[in-house]
Design an enzyme around this catalytic site. Structure first.
Site, PDB file in Angstrom:
ATOM      1  N   MET A  91      -1.362  -7.140   0.253  1.00  0.00           N
ATOM      2  CA  MET A  91      -2.049  -7.055   2.080  1.00  0.00           C
ATOM      3  C   MET A  91      -3.006  -6.173   2.662  1.00  0.00           C
ATOM      4  O   MET A  91      -2.859  -6.101   3.803  1.00  0.00           O
ATOM      5  CB  MET A  91      -0.702  -6.410   2.367  1.00  0.00           C
ATOM      6  CG  MET A  91       1.060  -6.873   2.367  1.00  0.00           C
ATOM      7  SD  MET A  91       2.366  -6.577   4.034  1.00  0.00           S
ATOM      8  CE  MET A  91       2.049  -5.075   3.669  1.00  0.00           C
ATOM      9  N   GLY A  92      -4.006  -6.337   1.719  1.00  0.00           N
ATOM     10  CA  GLY A  92      -5.144  -6.234   2.060  1.00  0.00           C
ATOM     11  C   GLY A  92      -5.460  -4.001   2.150  1.00  0.00           C
ATOM     12  O   GLY A  92      -4.321  -3.432   1.810  1.00  0.00           O
ATOM     13  N   ALA A  93      -6.668  -3.881   2.944  1.00  0.00           N
ATOM     14  CA  ALA A  93      -7.030  -2.416   2.962  1.00  0.00           C
ATOM     15  C   ALA A  93      -7.008  -1.608   1.236  1.00  0.00           C
ATOM     16  O   ALA A  93      -6.263  -0.797   1.522  1.00  0.00           O
ATOM     17  CB  ALA A  93      -5.667  -1.686   3.858  1.00  0.00           C
ATOM     18  N   GLY A 148      -6.272   2.287  -6.076  1.00  0.00           N
ATOM     19  CA  GLY A 148      -5.058   1.664  -6.774  1.00  0.00           C
ATOM     20  C   GLY A 148      -4.414   0.314  -7.584  1.00  0.00           C
ATOM     21  O   GLY A 148      -4.530   0.050  -7.890  1.00  0.00           O
ATOM     22  N   HIS A 149      -5.285  -0.409  -6.218  1.00  0.00           N
ATOM     23  CA  HIS A 149      -5.088  -1.959  -6.452  1.00  0.00           C
ATOM     24  C   HIS A 149      -6.189  -2.341  -7.677  1.00  0.00           C
ATOM     25  O   HIS A 149      -5.773  -3.495  -7.847  1.00  0.00           O
ATOM     26  CB  HIS A 149      -5.730  -2.370  -4.685  1.00  0.00           C
ATOM     27  CG  HIS A 149      -4.709  -2.096  -3.627  1.00  0.00           C
ATOM     28  ND1 HIS A 149      -4.925  -2.049  -2.843  1.00  0.00           N
ATOM     29  CD2 HIS A 149      -3.784  -2.837  -3.251  1.00  0.00           C
ATOM     30  CE1 HIS A 149      -3.783  -1.959  -1.903  1.00  0.00           C
ATOM     31  NE2 HIS A 149      -2.763  -2.578  -2.222  1.00  0.00           N
ATOM     32  N   GLN A 153       7.930  -8.922   7.003  1.00  0.00           N
ATOM     33  CA  GLN A 153       8.369  -7.351   5.656  1.00  0.00           C
ATOM     34  C   GLN A 153       8.119  -6.281   6.617  1.00  0.00           C
ATOM     35  O   GLN A 153       9.290  -5.497   6.249  1.00  0.00           O
ATOM     36  CB  GLN A 153       7.709  -7.595   4.743  1.00  0.00           C
ATOM     37  CG  GLN A 153       6.490  -7.380   4.119  1.00  0.00           C
ATOM     38  CD  GLN A 153       6.170  -7.456   2.939  1.00  0.00           C
ATOM     39  OE1 GLN A 153       5.564  -8.441   2.231  1.00  0.00           O
ATOM     40  NE2 GLN A 153       5.204  -5.930   2.823  1.00  0.00           N
ATOM     41  N   GLN A 167      10.549  -1.724  -4.418  1.00  0.00           N
ATOM     42  CA  GLN A 167      10.057  -2.849  -4.458  1.00  0.00           C
ATOM     43  C   GLN A 167      10.219  -3.161  -6.313  1.00  0.00           C
ATOM     44  O   GLN A 167      10.342  -4.803  -5.677  1.00  0.00           O
ATOM     45  CB  GLN A 167       8.800  -2.800  -3.901  1.00  0.00           C
ATOM     46  CG  GLN A 167       7.818  -4.102  -4.152  1.00  0.00           C
ATOM     47  CD  GLN A 167       7.181  -4.385  -3.124  1.00  0.00           C
ATOM     48  OE1 GLN A 167       7.009  -4.619  -1.357  1.00  0.00           O
ATOM     49  NE2 GLN A 167       5.879  -4.666  -3.796  1.00  0.00           N
ATOM     50  N   SER A 200      -2.706   2.277   1.530  1.00  0.00           N
ATOM     51  CA  SER A 200      -3.344   1.699   2.693  1.00  0.00           C
ATOM     52  C   SER A 200      -2.936   1.927   3.491  1.00  0.00           C
ATOM     53  O   SER A 200      -3.539   2.306   4.535  1.00  0.00           O
ATOM     54  CB  SER A 200      -3.036   0.003   2.768  1.00  0.00           C
ATOM     55  OG  SER A 200      -3.302  -1.083   1.186  1.00  0.00           O
ATOM     56  N   ARG A 201      -2.138   2.603   4.149  1.00  0.00           N
ATOM     57  CA  ARG A 201      -1.680   3.250   5.395  1.00  0.00           C
ATOM     58  C   ARG A 201      -2.248   4.547   5.389  1.00  0.00           C
ATOM     59  O   ARG A 201      -1.872   5.356   6.292  1.00  0.00           O
ATOM     60  CB  ARG A 201      -0.034   3.572   5.255  1.00  0.00           C
ATOM     61  CG  ARG A 201       0.623   2.607   5.461  1.00  0.00           C
ATOM     62  CD  ARG A 201       2.357   2.420   6.171  1.00  0.00           C
ATOM     63  NE  ARG A 201       2.711   2.090   6.595  1.00  0.00           N
ATOM     64  CZ  ARG A 201       3.458   0.608   5.964  1.00  0.00           C
ATOM     65  NH1 ARG A 201       3.499   0.392   4.354  1.00  0.00           N
ATOM     66  NH2 ARG A 201       3.935  -0.288   6.420  1.00  0.00           N
TER      67      ARG A 201
END
Length: 284
Positions: free
Chosen positions: A30-32, A36-37, A61, A155, A188-189
């Site tokens: 979901m970007g940001a 990790g990504h 979601q 998830q 991301s948060r």
């Protein structure tokens, strides 16, 4: 790097690549983007000829509209990171492209007990939205493998069930959580946290690690869990939502250790009004 916003053009491109017998890996995000990504991307690049990174903040979601509004977005920076990583394809569709009828409340998916515990319990409808968008992406990309981080452990179980039940040919690959130097799981948060908030949030990892160590040393599960809860209670600015020791095969509460135990310690909490989750595997 090829950039696509249209489903048909992406599918046409991938069809040509498959004619050349090239394998395809998918990294749904979901970007940001963060390290990790990039670890997911790196794993895909090692195992596939073509890597597709999707960036789409899926409104279906989010059970909290305020959370959706505050979710960090920086597509230009994400694109810069992907190009630096030598990603092959970026797919960044619009809401209209992914939900052409504009109806986010149409099709629903159910995941049984997974919807009744932990993330499923506290975020009603979340996993249905996850399942719908991943079903779309799996159908669009038809990747050989798809890469997800262990931080989103529940998830990952939802994705596994989705693949099994709907007969997707995609293979699920789970990559270990990437952490900051202080132990905080990259998310991301985290961009919404102050530096003090990040240091405070690292206590989530310290608490679940304490539980992991106690169990591995022979302590009873519930005694260890209560020790972890007490550790977090020493930080009054952290608001716990759940703190559980679960059997990661079905996410039921783990009560006893058996030779076949596959146990994880899972936590969700709010720091500076930002909801964070984390987990560690026991005996791993």
């Amino acid at each position: 790097m090829q950039i696509f916003k249209n489903i048909k053009s992406l599918q046409y491109f991938l069809a040509e690549e498959r004619q050349k017998k090239r394998s395809v890996g998918l990294v749904p995000t979901m970007g940001a983007l963060h390290e990790g990504h990039l670890k997911l991307l790196n794993q895909s690049q090692k195992e596939n000829d073509i890597t597709v990174c999707s960036i789409y903040v899926n409104p279906a979601q989010f059970n909290n509209t305020d959370d959706l509004k505050k979710y960090p977005r920086d597509l230009d920076h994400d694109q810069f990171l992907l190009e630096k990583q030598a990603c092959d394809v970026l797919f960044s569709p619009s809401d209209k492209e992914m939900y052409p009828e504009g109806n986010l409340n149409g099709i629903k998916l159910g995941f049984g007990k997974l919807e009744q515990v932990l993330e499923g319990k506290f975020r009603p409808g979340h996993f249905s939205g996850v399942g719908i968008i991943l079903s779309k992406l799996f159908h669009i990309v038809n990747s050989d493998k798809a890469y997800f981080g262990q931080k989103d452990l529940q998830q990952c179980s939802v994705v596994r069930k989705l693949i099994e039940e709907l007969f997707f040919s995609t293979q699920l690959v789970i990559v270990p959580t990437v952490r900051e130097n202080n132990g905080l799981a990259m998310s991301s948060r985290n961009t919404r946290l102050s530096e003090k908030g990040k240091d405070l949030a690292a206590n989530l990892y310290h608490a679940i690690t304490k539980v992991k160590n106690l169990i591995e040393e022979g302590e009873k599960i519930e005694v260890a869990r209560q020790a972890g809860i007490s550790t977090l209670k020493e930080q009054p600015k952290i608001r716990q939502e759940y703190f559980e020791v679960i059997d990661k095969r079905d996410f039921t509460t783990a009560a006893d250790i058996t030779p076949k135990s596959e146990i994880a310690v899972c936590v969700a909490a709010f720091v500076e009004e930002v909801r964070l989750i984390d987990n560690v595997l026991v005996f791993s």
